[in-house]
Design a protein around this motif. Structure first.
Motif, PDB file in Angstrom:
ATOM      1  N   LEU A  44     -24.392 -36.072  -6.373  1.00 36.94           N
ATOM      2  CA  LEU A  44     -23.864 -34.926  -5.636  1.00 36.94           C
ATOM      3  C   LEU A  44     -25.007 -34.222  -4.923  1.00 36.94           C
ATOM      4  CD1 LEU A  44     -21.372 -33.191  -8.138  1.00 36.94           C
ATOM      5  CD2 LEU A  44     -20.950 -35.106  -6.599  1.00 36.94           C
ATOM      6  N   HIS A  45     -24.733 -33.781  -3.707  1.00 42.06           N
ATOM      7  CA  HIS A  45     -25.700 -32.975  -2.953  1.00 42.06           C
ATOM      8  C   HIS A  45     -24.965 -31.758  -2.400  1.00 42.06           C
ATOM      9  CE1 HIS A  45     -28.496 -32.374   0.727  1.00 42.06           C
ATOM     10  NE2 HIS A  45     -28.887 -31.630  -0.293  1.00 42.06           N
ATOM     11  N   PRO A  46     -25.101 -30.595  -3.068  1.00 39.55           N
ATOM     12  CA  PRO A  46     -24.358 -29.411  -2.634  1.00 39.55           C
ATOM     13  C   PRO A  46     -24.987 -28.649  -1.487  1.00 39.55           C
ATOM     14  CG  PRO A  46     -25.630 -28.899  -4.591  1.00 39.55           C
ATOM     15  CD  PRO A  46     -25.833 -30.368  -4.326  1.00 39.55           C
ATOM     16  N   GLY A  47     -26.206 -29.044  -1.069  1.00 40.45           N
ATOM     17  CA  GLY A  47     -26.898 -28.321   0.000  1.00 40.45           C
ATOM     18  C   GLY A  47     -27.022 -29.152   1.256  1.00 40.45           C
ATOM     19  N   GLY A  48     -28.143 -28.957   1.957  1.00 37.13           N
ATOM     20  CA  GLY A  48     -28.420 -29.714   3.168  1.00 37.13           C
ATOM     21  C   GLY A  48     -28.383 -28.876   4.420  1.00 37.13           C
ATOM     22  N   GLY A  49     -29.556 -28.680   5.049  1.00 38.15           N
ATOM     23  CA  GLY A  49     -29.595 -27.983   6.331  1.00 38.15           C
ATOM     24  C   GLY A  49     -29.104 -26.546   6.240  1.00 38.15           C
ATOM     25  N   ARG A  50     -28.291 -26.169   7.193  1.00 40.52           N
ATOM     26  CA  ARG A  50     -27.793 -24.789   7.267  1.00 40.52           C
ATOM     27  C   ARG A  50     -26.708 -24.546   6.220  1.00 40.52           C
ATOM     28  NH1 ARG A  50     -26.762 -26.889  12.153  1.00 40.52           N
ATOM     29  NH2 ARG A  50     -24.550 -26.337  11.985  1.00 40.52           N
ATOM     30  N   ALA A  51     -26.713 -23.320   5.677  1.00 42.37           N
ATOM     31  CA  ALA A  51     -25.708 -22.955   4.671  1.00 42.37           C
ATOM     32  C   ALA A  51     -24.299 -22.997   5.235  1.00 42.37           C
ATOM     33  CB  ALA A  51     -26.017 -21.560   4.121  1.00 42.37           C
ATOM     34  N   GLN A  52     -24.163 -22.866   6.557  1.00 44.40           N
ATOM     35  CA  GLN A  52     -22.830 -22.926   7.174  1.00 44.40           C
ATOM     36  C   GLN A  52     -22.167 -24.283   6.981  1.00 44.40           C
ATOM     37  OE1 GLN A  52     -25.600 -21.840   8.524  1.00 44.40           O
ATOM     38  NE2 GLN A  52     -25.299 -20.114   9.942  1.00 44.40           N
ATOM     39  N   LYS A  53     -22.966 -25.313   6.655  1.00 43.05           N
ATOM     40  CA  LYS A  53     -22.413 -26.653   6.480  1.00 43.05           C
ATOM     41  C   LYS A  53     -22.001 -26.936   5.030  1.00 43.05           C
ATOM     42  CE  LYS A  53     -25.785 -29.158   8.214  1.00 43.05           C
ATOM     43  NZ  LYS A  53     -26.438 -30.362   8.781  1.00 43.05           N
ATOM     44  N   VAL A  83     -17.896 -29.327   7.217  1.00 42.22           N
ATOM     45  CA  VAL A  83     -17.404 -27.960   7.320  1.00 42.22           C
ATOM     46  C   VAL A  83     -17.654 -27.374   8.703  1.00 42.22           C
ATOM     47  CG1 VAL A  83     -17.661 -25.607   6.404  1.00 42.22           C
ATOM     48  CG2 VAL A  83     -17.681 -27.577   4.844  1.00 42.22           C
ATOM     49  N   ALA A  84     -18.835 -27.651   9.276  1.00 42.39           N
ATOM     50  CA  ALA A  84     -19.214 -26.968  10.518  1.00 42.39           C
ATOM     51  C   ALA A  84     -19.754 -27.894  11.596  1.00 42.39           C
ATOM     52  CB  ALA A  84     -20.258 -25.887  10.211  1.00 42.39           C
ATOM     53  N   THR A  85     -19.749 -29.203  11.388  1.00 39.65           N
ATOM     54  CA  THR A  85     -20.266 -30.144  12.379  1.00 39.65           C
ATOM     55  C   THR A  85     -19.226 -31.225  12.652  1.00 39.65           C
ATOM     56  OG1 THR A  85     -21.442 -31.157  10.509  1.00 39.65           O
ATOM     57  CG2 THR A  85     -22.744 -29.823  12.030  1.00 39.65           C
ATOM     58  N   ASP A  86     -19.434 -31.947  13.741  1.00 43.49           N
ATOM     59  CA  ASP A  86     -18.457 -32.924  14.212  1.00 43.49           C
ATOM     60  C   ASP A  86     -18.743 -34.298  13.616  1.00 43.49           C
ATOM     61  OD1 ASP A  86     -16.648 -34.483  15.549  1.00 43.49           O
ATOM     62  OD2 ASP A  86     -17.514 -34.188  17.543  1.00 43.49           O
ATOM     63  N   PRO A  87     -17.898 -34.798  12.712  1.00 49.21           N
ATOM     64  CA  PRO A  87     -18.168 -36.106  12.112  1.00 49.21           C
ATOM     65  C   PRO A  87     -18.058 -37.263  13.095  1.00 49.21           C
ATOM     66  CG  PRO A  87     -16.011 -35.295  11.433  1.00 49.21           C
ATOM     67  CD  PRO A  87     -16.682 -34.170  12.164  1.00 49.21           C
ATOM     68  N   ALA A  88     -17.314 -37.075  14.177  1.00 47.24           N
ATOM     69  CA  ALA A  88     -17.223 -38.154  15.171  1.00 47.24           C
ATOM     70  C   ALA A  88     -18.583 -38.416  15.806  1.00 47.24           C
ATOM     71  CB  ALA A  88     -16.207 -37.789  16.252  1.00 47.24           C
ATOM     72  N   HIS A  89     -19.420 -37.401  15.844  1.00 47.55           N
ATOM     73  CA  HIS A  89     -20.736 -37.512  16.490  1.00 47.55           C
ATOM     74  C   HIS A  89     -21.840 -37.823  15.494  1.00 47.55           C
ATOM     75  CE1 HIS A  89     -23.828 -36.945  19.440  1.00 47.55           C
ATOM     76  NE2 HIS A  89     -24.273 -35.832  18.903  1.00 47.55           N
ATOM     77  N   VAL A  90     -21.781 -37.207  14.295  1.00 48.49           N
ATOM     78  CA  VAL A  90     -22.890 -37.356  13.344  1.00 48.49           C
ATOM     79  C   VAL A  90     -22.406 -37.704  11.939  1.00 48.49           C
ATOM     80  CG1 VAL A  90     -24.491 -35.870  14.607  1.00 48.49           C
ATOM     81  CG2 VAL A  90     -22.916 -34.844  12.934  1.00 48.49           C
ATOM     82  N   GLY A  91     -21.233 -38.293  11.816  1.00 49.29           N
ATOM     83  CA  GLY A  91     -20.746 -38.677  10.500  1.00 49.29           C
ATOM     84  C   GLY A  91     -21.474 -39.901   9.968  1.00 49.29           C
ATOM     85  N   GLY A 122     -12.662 -33.338   6.357  1.00 42.88           N
ATOM     86  CA  GLY A 122     -12.997 -32.189   7.183  1.00 42.88           C
ATOM     87  C   GLY A 122     -13.337 -32.623   8.587  1.00 42.88           C
ATOM     88  N   ASP A 123     -13.168 -31.700   9.541  1.00 45.91           N
ATOM     89  CA  ASP A 123     -13.439 -32.034  10.934  1.00 45.91           C
ATOM     90  C   ASP A 123     -14.435 -31.098  11.604  1.00 45.91           C
ATOM     91  OD1 ASP A 123     -11.963 -29.724  11.154  1.00 45.91           O
ATOM     92  OD2 ASP A 123     -10.235 -30.654  12.141  1.00 45.91           O
ATOM     93  N   GLY A 124     -15.017 -30.186  10.836  1.00 41.61           N
ATOM     94  CA  GLY A 124     -15.968 -29.255  11.416  1.00 41.61           C
ATOM     95  C   GLY A 124     -15.345 -28.149  12.232  1.00 41.61           C
ATOM     96  N   ARG A 125     -14.006 -28.082  12.232  1.00 37.02           N
ATOM     97  CA  ARG A 125     -13.316 -27.065  13.039  1.00 37.02           C
ATOM     98  C   ARG A 125     -12.372 -26.213  12.182  1.00 37.02           C
ATOM     99  NH1 ARG A 125     -13.116 -31.644  16.411  1.00 37.02           N
ATOM    100  NH2 ARG A 125     -10.960 -32.065  15.769  1.00 37.02           N
ATOM    101  N   GLY A 126     -12.705 -26.057  10.918  1.00 37.11           N
ATOM    102  CA  GLY A 126     -11.934 -25.177  10.063  1.00 37.11           C
ATOM    103  C   GLY A 126     -11.015 -25.869   9.089  1.00 37.11           C
ATOM    104  N   ASN A 127     -10.807 -27.166   9.236  1.00 39.10           N
ATOM    105  CA  ASN A 127      -9.960 -27.916   8.295  1.00 39.10           C
ATOM    106  C   ASN A 127     -10.823 -28.388   7.122  1.00 39.10           C
ATOM    107  OD1 ASN A 127      -7.541 -27.738   9.849  1.00 39.10           O
ATOM    108  ND2 ASN A 127      -8.375 -29.299  11.217  1.00 39.10           N
ATOM    109  N   ILE A 128     -10.980 -27.530   6.135  1.00 40.28           N
ATOM    110  CA  ILE A 128     -11.879 -27.789   5.012  1.00 40.28           C
ATOM    111  C   ILE A 128     -11.104 -28.467   3.889  1.00 40.28           C
ATOM    112  CG2 ILE A 128     -13.408 -26.715   3.318  1.00 40.28           C
ATOM    113  CD1 ILE A 128     -13.837 -24.454   5.337  1.00 40.28           C
ATOM    114  N   PRO A 129     -11.622 -29.563   3.358  1.00 40.84           N
ATOM    115  CA  PRO A 129     -10.889 -30.288   2.320  1.00 40.84           C
ATOM    116  C   PRO A 129     -10.854 -29.516   0.999  1.00 40.84           C
ATOM    117  CG  PRO A 129     -13.063 -31.242   2.622  1.00 40.84           C
ATOM    118  CD  PRO A 129     -12.885 -30.238   3.710  1.00 40.84           C
ATOM    119  N   THR A 130      -9.860 -29.799   0.205  1.00 42.83           N
ATOM    120  CA  THR A 130      -9.742 -29.205  -1.129  1.00 42.83           C
ATOM    121  C   THR A 130     -10.467 -30.088  -2.145  1.00 42.83           C
ATOM    122  OG1 THR A 130      -7.709 -30.407  -1.653  1.00 42.83           O
ATOM    123  CG2 THR A 130      -7.484 -28.287  -0.490  1.00 42.83           C
ATOM    124  N   VAL A 131     -10.607 -29.549  -3.352  1.00 44.34           N
ATOM    125  CA  VAL A 131     -11.183 -30.337  -4.441  1.00 44.34           C
ATOM    126  C   VAL A 131     -10.339 -31.577  -4.691  1.00 44.34           C
ATOM    127  CG1 VAL A 131     -11.648 -30.335  -6.928  1.00 44.34           C
ATOM    128  CG2 VAL A 131     -12.304 -28.356  -5.521  1.00 44.34           C
TER     129      VAL A 131
END
Length: 368
Positions: A221-230, A318-326, A336-345
């Motif tokens: 598991l990696h709960p971090g990475g880059g900006r906290a917004q992600k 959460v905040a980036t486009d997976p089509a571009h950098v997934g 998730g799609d980086g546009r507000g559709n955040i997955p559940t547990v």
């Protein structure tokens, strides 16, 4: 009102931009001329982005060059942070820089080494859109300089010093965008045939076996990475970890230096857990990831590293486009799609179950 220092900074950038366009201006060249200059090239410089993920998404381009043209002299300009990615590949000349503006000497040294390299072709892998990148391109003196069209929000435009600007279609993955640089030179590279790779060293594998005993099958598991917004959130990762532990899996917590508090917070109350946050270098992290059944994490360099070593990935955007950098891997699930559709547990656990069931089935077949 902006501060005076900020205004002066922008004025200085515009002055450097004007100087570059005056001294290193490049005229656009036709496809035929690009191909001709490319066939004559003996020294190629690749500029990589500063992040681990940026570097890994440039490895397909790098591997194609080394395999297709084993005798060319190949150099890589990269940030000190992502240099360990390229050190895993043989016969590369690394030119490293640092982003800290107070450390001007390493930048000047990197520019001098770039000048000494005498490149025939300069390839600006994504993202190549800052004034520093343009300085490297200009000082390379390459007869053929390519990059992509810069986003509108980037620093002062320096397209004038490049002979060709590759288009950047919306939704196109960065791996394919990087390979488009070679396609623009006449190389035939079918879509989806090259993926990021990272060769794991034997000594790192031995270290991973020492750190992770065979008592449990492990999930990273990696709960971090880059900006906290992600970030998906520590509580969400804790819920996933508890569920996996109840199924008999051990949890490995990974992360870079500076993420130790995040790892310690998540590790509290989880058993069995091995918290390696901030303790490993890149090669050891890659070996640990390869030793795990699954990686679950946010959009980060470790996500790309897990995919590059062949570990199944559940990537949370959460905040980036997976089509571009997934994760550019057939063994990955993107949530998730980086546009507000955040997955559940529950979504993450379902995706994890898919990959863990697949690896368990493969192992049982191997034992039978």
């Amino acid at each position: 009102m902006p501060r005076f220092s900020a205004v002066i900074g922008q004025q200085s950038k515009r002055a450097v931009q004007a100087l570059l366009c005056h001294c290193a201006s490049a005229h656009p060249v036709s496809a035929a001329e690009r191909g001709s200059r490319w066939r004559q090239a003996r020294r190629v410089l690749l500029l990589s982005g500063a992040g681990i993920g940026d570097a890994l998404m440039a490895t397909p381009l790098l591997c194609f060059l080394r395999h297709r043209y084993p005798h060319i002299r190949l150099g890589v300009i990269t940030h000190t942070r992502s240099a360990p990615v390229f050190r895993a590949f043989p016969r590369l000349e690394l030119i490293c820089y640092h982003e800290d503006p107070s450390r001007i000497t390493p930048l000047l040294l990197a520019l001098w080494r770039c000048w000494r390299f005498r490149a025939d072709v300069f390839l600006g892998a994504q993202p190549c859109n800052t004034l520093r990148h343009a300085l490297f391109a200009a000082i390379s003196r390459a007869r053929l300089r390519l990059k992509h069209v810069s986003p509108e929000r980037s620093e002062p435009d320096t397209a004038c010093i490049f002979h060709y600007l590759c288009p950047t279609p919306e939704g196109r993955h960065r791996v394919e965008l990087n390979l488009d640089l070679l396609r623009a030179l006449g190389e035939n590279i079918p879509e989806g045939t090259l993926r990021p790779v990272y060769p794991v060293a034997d000594h790192a594998r031995q270290r991973a076996r020492q750190l992770l005993p065979q008592t449990f099958p492990w999930v990273a598991l990696h709960p971090g990475g880059g900006r906290a917004q992600k970030w998906w959130g520590t509580d969400n990762f804790r819920a996933v970890a508890h569920s996996l532990c109840q199924r008999g899996y051990g949890i490995v917590l990974l992360g870079g230096r500076g993420e130790e508090p995040l790892g310690a917070q998540l590790a509290a109350g989880i058993q069995p857990v091995v918290n390696l946050t901030g303790q490993l270098d890149l090669a050891e992290t890659a070996a640990v990831l390869q030793h795990c059944r699954l990686f679950i994490g946010n959009d980060s360099g470790l996500m790309h590293l897990a995919a590059a070593v062949g570990t199944p990935v559940v990537a949370i955007f959460v905040a980036t486009d997976p089509a571009h950098v997934g994760p550019y891997s057939p063994m990955a699930t993107v949530l998730g799609d980086g546009r507000g559709n955040i997955p559940t547990v529950e979504h993450v656990l379902a995706a994890a179950e898919h990959w863990l069931s697949s690896t368990e089935h493969e192992e049982s077949n191997g034992r039978s």
